[in-house]
Design a protein around this motif. Sequence first.
Motif, short mmCIF file in Angstrom:
data_model
loop_
_atom_site.label_atom_id
_atom_site.label_comp_id
_atom_site.label_asym_id
_atom_site.label_seq_id
_atom_site.Cartn_x
_atom_site.Cartn_y
_atom_site.Cartn_z
N GLN A 86 3.95 -4.36 6.64
CA GLN A 86 3.83 -5.52 5.76
C GLN A 86 3.08 -5.18 4.48
O GLN A 86 3.38 -5.70 3.41
CB GLN A 86 3.13 -6.67 6.49
N SER A 87 2.12 -4.28 4.60
CA SER A 87 1.37 -3.86 3.41
C SER A 87 2.25 -3.03 2.46
O SER A 87 1.99 -2.97 1.26
CB SER A 87 0.14 -3.06 3.81
N LYS A 88 3.27 -2.40 3.03
CA LYS A 88 4.18 -1.58 2.22
C LYS A 88 5.33 -2.40 1.64
O LYS A 88 5.79 -2.14 0.53
CB LYS A 88 4.75 -0.44 3.08
N PHE A 89 5.82 -3.35 2.43
CA PHE A 89 6.98 -4.15 2.00
C PHE A 89 6.67 -5.64 2.20
O PHE A 89 7.22 -6.29 3.08
CB PHE A 89 8.21 -3.76 2.82
N SER A 95 14.45 -4.09 -5.55
CA SER A 95 14.30 -2.67 -5.83
C SER A 95 13.76 -1.90 -4.63
O SER A 95 13.82 -0.67 -4.60
CB SER A 95 13.36 -2.48 -7.03
N GLU A 96 13.22 -2.63 -3.62
CA GLU A 96 12.62 -1.96 -2.46
C GLU A 96 13.42 -2.13 -1.17
O GLU A 96 13.06 -1.54 -0.16
CB GLU A 96 11.20 -2.51 -2.24
N ILE A 97 14.48 -2.93 -1.22
CA ILE A 97 15.24 -3.21 0.00
C ILE A 97 15.78 -1.94 0.63
O ILE A 97 15.70 -1.72 1.84
CB ILE A 97 16.39 -4.20 -0.27
#
Length: 242
Positions: A86-89, A95-97
Motif C-alpha cells: 500500500q505504501s508503494k501503490f 502510470s503505475e498500474i
Amino acid sequence: MANLLIIGKDLPDSLDLAESFAKKDRIVFTSLKQGSEYANFESENIFCSTVNRASAISAHSFILNAETKIQSIDEVLFVFDAQYFQSKFPSDNESEISTATDTMINSYIYFATEILKRIDQCKEKVTVSFLLKSIPSKLELLQSSSKINSLPPSNVLSIAQNAFISIAENFSTNIQDKPYLSVLLAKVPAISDAPQSDIEIGNWLCSAFDSLKNAKHPQTLKAASTWNKVGSKISSGFSLFK
C-alpha cells in the motif's frame, strides 16, 4: 539446518522476517530492493540478489542464483504484505498500474510456476508456504465496529490480494500428485486486535515448517488448502491416505 527462499518482500524491508528464520537454523536467500546499496548479511546466513518482477526469465534466474548460493531449497515462503504494498501503490495512478500489476500479481505467477518446475525436477522433500498479511477492503472498513487506522486499498491492491489467494489455493492442489510437497497457507487477519511483527510471524512460521517437516503421514488436500491464522495451531489434517 534448512535452506529457505523468501519471495515477495525485499531487503532491507524484509530483514526482521529473514533474521527470525536465520536465528532458527535457516540459511536464507531473498531479494534485494532495486537500487539499494548492497548490504552484507552473509554473516547472519542471509543472502540476496535483485530481481526484475516483470520478467519470468528473471524469476528463473533468481531461483538458480539461490540454488548456487545456498545449494538445495528445502523451504519456500511467498510473502504478500498488503500494507507494505500500500505504501508503494496507494492509488490507481494510470502510470503505475503496469508496475503494480507486475509487482503484485505477475511476479507471483512467474515464481509459483518456476518453483513448481524445480520441485518436479528435484523431487526432494520441500515445504512451500504462502503468507498473506492482508489489509481490510473499503467495505470491511465501513462495516467494522472497531476503530481501524487504515486507508482503504487501491483497486489494484485489492485485486492483487485476491489474486494471491487464488495463486496460493491453486498451488496447494499440487500435493495430490507430489508426495514430496507440503503446503502451508498462512494469514494475518486484516482486522486484528493484536498486530504481529515480522519477527513474531517468522517465529510462528518456523514452528509451522518444523511441524510439517516432522509429520509422519502425507498431507491431505484439505489441510494444504486451509488458511491458518498466524499464531494459532496449524491445521493438522494428516492421514495415511489422501
